[in-house]
Design an enzyme around this catalytic site. Structure first.
Site, PDB file in Angstrom:
ATOM      1  N   ASP A  57       0.853  -1.184   0.000  1.00 43.37           N
ATOM      2  CA  ASP A  57       0.000   0.000   0.000  1.00 43.37           C
ATOM      3  C   ASP A  57       0.892   1.238   0.000  1.00 43.37           C
ATOM      4  OD1 ASP A  57      -1.717   2.103   0.535  1.00 43.37           O
ATOM      5  OD2 ASP A  57      -2.743   1.106   2.199  1.00 43.37           O
ATOM      6  N   SER A 138      -9.797  15.481 -13.990  1.00 43.75           N
ATOM      7  CA  SER A 138     -10.375  15.929 -12.719  1.00 43.75           C
ATOM      8  C   SER A 138      -9.347  16.633 -11.845  1.00 43.75           C
ATOM      9  CB  SER A 138     -10.967  14.735 -11.959  1.00 43.75           C
ATOM     10  OG  SER A 138     -12.003  14.133 -12.697  1.00 43.75           O
ATOM     11  N   TYR A 149     -12.002  13.912  -4.847  1.00 44.98           N
ATOM     12  CA  TYR A 149     -11.161  13.359  -5.912  1.00 44.98           C
ATOM     13  C   TYR A 149     -10.471  14.492  -6.662  1.00 44.98           C
ATOM     14  CZ  TYR A 149      -9.894  10.508  -9.989  1.00 44.98           C
ATOM     15  OH  TYR A 149      -9.213   9.854 -10.993  1.00 44.98           O
ATOM     16  N   LYS A 153      -6.397  14.838  -7.140  1.00 43.89           N
ATOM     17  CA  LYS A 153      -5.760  14.843  -8.446  1.00 43.89           C
ATOM     18  C   LYS A 153      -5.213  16.230  -8.804  1.00 43.89           C
ATOM     19  CE  LYS A 153      -6.044  10.551  -9.718  1.00 43.89           C
ATOM     20  NZ  LYS A 153      -4.818   9.749  -9.959  1.00 43.89           N
ATOM     21  N   THR A 183     -11.926   1.162 -17.191  1.00 44.68           N
ATOM     22  CA  THR A 183     -11.208   0.453 -16.138  1.00 44.68           C
ATOM     23  C   THR A 183     -12.192  -0.047 -15.086  1.00 44.68           C
ATOM     24  OG1 THR A 183     -10.890   2.408 -14.736  1.00 44.68           O
ATOM     25  CG2 THR A 183      -9.239   2.009 -16.469  1.00 44.68           C
TER      26      THR A 183
END
Length: 251
Positions: A57, A138, A149, A153, A183
Site C-alpha cells: 500500500d 479531474s 477526488y 488529483k 477500467t
C-alpha cells in the site's frame, strides 16, 4: 542499457496496460498494488524474465520503501517511477465523509509523495531517469459531486509541475491526465447508458479511452524521445479539455 520501471496500481486498468507496454518495450517492470492475485495475473501475461511483483500500500511510507528496495535488489537500479495508484470516492460537500476524503488524499497524492521520496536516491543514480504520475482531467478542473477526488488529483498535477522544477535536469517529471477510461474504477459509470451518451457528446472523439491508449502516452513520456519534455500534465482525453465548456452550437 537496462531500464527498470516501478508501476504502482498495476493490478488492473491503466497500470496493467502500462506494465504490458513497458515490458513490450524491453523494460524490467516491478508491479505494485494492494491485491496480490491481480498483480500475479498481470505478471502472468508478461515475459517471465524482467518482471517482479511487490504487493503493498503506497499510502504507507514503509511499503513504498520496501517497493523500491525490492526493485533495486531484483534489477540493480531504477530508471522510472510510474505513480498510477489511485481511488475515487464521490460525494458533494457535506456528503463526503472525512474517511473517504482522507483515503483519496492519502493514496492519490500521498502515494506519490511516499514513492518519490523512497525512489529519489536510486533515480538520481540513473541516466535518463524520470517520474510519470497519473493525474486526471479531474485534476485540471472540477466535477460535480467529486470535490475530494478533484482535490487529490489537483494535488498530483501541481506536485508534478513543482517536482519538475526541483528535480531538473537530472530527473524529468511529467503526468498524464486521462478522462473517462475503461477500467474497473469506472465500471459503474460504464453500465450507465445515459451517462455514457453524455460523455460521448462531450468528448470530441466520441468515446472514452482504452487503458492501452493512456499507457502508450506514459511510455512516450518515459522514453528518450521525450527527453526534453518536463513539467507537463498531458491530457489524454480525446479533446475534452479543448472545449471552453459551452455547448455545441451546431448540434
Amino acid at each position: 542499457m537496462t531500464r527498470t520501471a516501478i508501476i504502482t496500481g498495476a493490478g488492473s486498468g491503466i497500470g496493467a496496460a502500462t506494465a504490458k507496454r513497458f515490458a513490450e518495450d524491453g523494460w524490467n517492470v516491478v508491479l505494485n498494488g494492494r491485491t496480490r492475485d491481480k498483480l500475479d495475473a498481470v505478471a502472468g501475461e508478461l515475459p517471465e524474465m524482467g518482471v517482479r511483483v511487490v504487493d503493498g500500500d503506497v499510502s504507507k511510507p514503509d511499503d513504498a520503501e520496501r517497493l523500491v528496495t525490492e526493485a533495486v535488489e531484483s534489477f540493480g537500479g531504477l530508471t522510472c517511477l510510474v505513480n498510477n495508484a489511485g481511488i475515487a470516492r464521490g460525494g458533494a460537500p457535506g456528503d463526503l465523509s472525512l474517511e473517504d476524503f482522507n483515503a483519496q488524499m492519502n493514496i492519490n497524492a500521498g502515494g506519490v509523495f511516499n514513492c518519490v521520496t523512497a525512489a529519489l536516491p536510486e533515480l538520481k543514480k540513473a541516466d535518463g531517469a524520470c517520474i510519470v504520475n497519473t493525474s486526471s482531467v479531474s485534476g485540471l478542473g472540477g466535477d460535480w459531486t467529486m470535490f475530494g477526488y478533484n482535490a487529490s488529483k489537483g494535488a498530483v498535477s501541481n506536485m508534478t509541475r513543482a517536482m519538475a522544477l526541483d528535480l531538473a535536469p537530472d530527473i524529468r517529471v511529467n503526468a498524464v491526465a486521462p478522462s473517462l477510461t475503461d477500467t474497473e474504477m469506472t465500471a459503474g459509470m460504464q453500465d450507465d447508458t445515459d451517462l455514457m451518451t453524455r460523455f460521448a457528446e462531450r468528448i470530441p472523439m466520441g468515446r472514452g479511452a482504452q487503458p492501452a491508449e493512456v499507457a502508450s502516452v506514459i511510455a512516450f513520456l518515459a522514453s528518450h524521445d521525450a527527453r526534453f519534455v518536463n513539467g507537463v500534465v498531458l491530457p489524454v482525453d480525446g479533446g475534452l479539455s479543448a472545449s471552453n465548456g459551452q455547448p455545441n452550437f451546431a448540434a
